[in-house]
Design a protein around this motif. Structure first.
Motif, short mmCIF file in Angstrom:
data_model
loop_
_atom_site.label_atom_id
_atom_site.label_comp_id
_atom_site.label_asym_id
_atom_site.label_seq_id
_atom_site.Cartn_x
_atom_site.Cartn_y
_atom_site.Cartn_z
N GLY A 36 0.84 -1.39 -0.04
CA GLY A 36 0.08 -0.09 -0.03
C GLY A 36 0.74 1.55 0.01
O GLY A 36 2.00 1.14 -0.02
N ASP A 37 0.10 2.40 0.04
CA ASP A 37 0.89 3.59 -0.16
C ASP A 37 1.71 3.91 1.23
O ASP A 37 1.55 3.77 2.37
N ILE A 38 2.90 4.42 0.71
CA ILE A 38 4.23 4.37 1.90
C ILE A 38 4.34 5.85 2.42
O ILE A 38 4.38 6.09 3.33
N GLY A 73 1.78 2.67 -5.30
CA GLY A 73 1.89 4.29 -5.48
C GLY A 73 1.90 5.01 -4.44
O GLY A 73 1.81 4.67 -3.27
N ASP A 74 2.00 6.28 -4.67
CA ASP A 74 2.28 7.13 -3.37
C ASP A 74 3.26 6.90 -2.52
O ASP A 74 2.99 6.47 -1.30
N TYR A 75 4.57 7.10 -3.17
CA TYR A 75 5.76 6.86 -2.32
C TYR A 75 6.16 8.11 -1.44
O TYR A 75 6.88 7.83 -0.46
N GLY A 122 1.13 6.96 -8.20
CA GLY A 122 0.15 7.62 -7.44
C GLY A 122 0.23 9.12 -7.77
O GLY A 122 0.83 9.43 -8.21
N ASN A 123 -1.07 10.02 -7.46
CA ASN A 123 -1.08 11.24 -7.65
C ASN A 123 0.00 11.95 -6.79
O ASN A 123 0.53 12.97 -7.44
N HIS A 124 0.65 11.44 -5.89
CA HIS A 124 1.77 12.06 -5.12
C HIS A 124 2.97 12.05 -5.91
O HIS A 124 3.77 13.01 -6.10
N ASP A 125 3.08 10.93 -6.49
CA ASP A 125 4.13 10.75 -7.26
C ASP A 125 4.14 11.73 -8.47
O ASP A 125 5.11 12.07 -9.08
N VAL A 138 -4.13 -0.77 -9.70
CA VAL A 138 -4.05 0.61 -10.19
C VAL A 138 -4.18 1.42 -8.80
O VAL A 138 -4.80 0.86 -7.83
N HIS A 139 -3.36 2.67 -8.88
CA HIS A 139 -3.56 3.50 -7.77
C HIS A 139 -4.86 3.50 -6.93
O HIS A 139 -5.06 3.45 -5.99
N ALA A 140 -5.69 4.40 -8.04
CA ALA A 140 -7.01 4.94 -7.45
C ALA A 140 -8.05 4.03 -7.96
O ALA A 140 -9.02 3.69 -7.45
N GLY A 194 -5.07 1.37 -4.04
CA GLY A 194 -4.55 2.18 -2.78
C GLY A 194 -5.30 3.44 -2.72
O GLY A 194 -6.68 3.30 -2.91
N HIS A 195 -4.77 4.63 -2.37
CA HIS A 195 -5.19 5.95 -2.70
C HIS A 195 -6.36 6.41 -1.67
O HIS A 195 -6.34 7.58 -0.90
N THR A 196 -7.33 5.56 -1.34
CA THR A 196 -8.32 5.98 -0.36
C THR A 196 -8.36 5.12 0.95
O THR A 196 -8.38 3.93 1.02
MN LIG Z 1 -3.12 8.65 -3.55
#
Ligand SMILES: [Mn+2]
Length: 251
Positions: free
Chosen positions: A7-9, A35-37, A65-68, A127-129, A183-185
């Protein structure tokens, strides 16, 4: 051989190391990172350093991820997105303080090579989201949907107890894949510190950026491993919480 989905790190390198230890990751394992490292805890750049070494040693898939995406844009242009700065970007920028320009360029390449989604040989989607096209991920109009969408998870949660898959109301997009991993949520939003399943969608973001743990799940057996709460590993930081652990404890 196991396939572990992680999951998101969110910059929590200590949690990631603990997780790799607890899951007893071996060279035979395949690792799929959701994603979202970056953004959250103070070791965003260091998580990327760690993953770049790890990919030389193990079979890894890195979803974006979006943060990436935000961090990649900053590494590319030198200009931080304003929305990113409100969502942990400042901390990521600070984590790059001691990193050479040459290494930043290598990180940029690493971000650019991340995948928007991954489909395995058993028709399991990672998929991330989420995605929105009822015809599947190849028909998605906007790349950003893959790392921003929350409707896939909301829909799966909503329908989970209400319709069966033979119903005409069953959402087409969920029929395309044997399983979908996202991940994401954070599951914390649904009062769970554990990975959650709704229909065929598995959410493995257990809120490591906030007051939750980092999770790795073996997607065949569904056995999962978790780090400690990241708040305890970074006691003087806030992560993406409004308040730090010390504030919460009244210290
Ligand atoms: Mn995210």
């Amino acid at each position: 051989m196991r396939t572990l989905v992680i999951g998101d790190i969110h910059g929590g390198l200590k949690g990631l190391k603990q997780l790799m230890d607890r899951a007893k990751v071996t060279n035979g394992d395949r690792l799929i990172f959701m994603g979202d490292y970056v953004d959250g805890w103070s070791e965003s750049a260091q998580v990327i350093q760690y993953l770049r070494v790890l990919m030389q040693l193990k079979d890894c898939v890195f979803i974006k991820g979006n943060h990436d995406v935000w961090c990649e844009k900053w590494l590319k242009t030198g200009k931080p997105d304003k929305i990113w700065l409100d969502h942990g970007g400042q901390g990521a920028i600070e984590s790059y303080g001691g990193i050479s320009n040459e290494e930043k360029k290598a990180h940029l390449k690493f971000f650019e090579q991340m995948k928007l989604y991954h489909l395995d040989e058993m028709n399991r989607l990672f998929v991330h989201a989420g995605f929105t096209s009822k015809r599947g991920v190849e028909h998605e109009n906007l790349d950003s949907t893959f790392y921003f969408d929350r409707t896939l998870w909301e829909r799966a949660l909503f329908l989970d107890k209400k319709v069966d898959e033979n119903s005409e109301w069953f959402p087409e997009r969920l029929r395309h894949y044997h399983e979908i991993y996202i991940g994401h949520t954070p599951t914390l939003n649904f009062n769970s510190e554990l990975p959650m399943q709704a229909i065929n969608v598995w959410n493995v973001d257990t809120g490591a950026a906030f007051y939750g743990k980092l999770t790795a799940m073996d997607i065949n057996s569904k056995e999962f491993f978790q780090s400690d709460n990241l708040m305890e590993l970074y006691p003087n930081e806030k992560g993406r919480n409004e308040r730090s652990l010390n504030q919460i404890l009244g210290k």
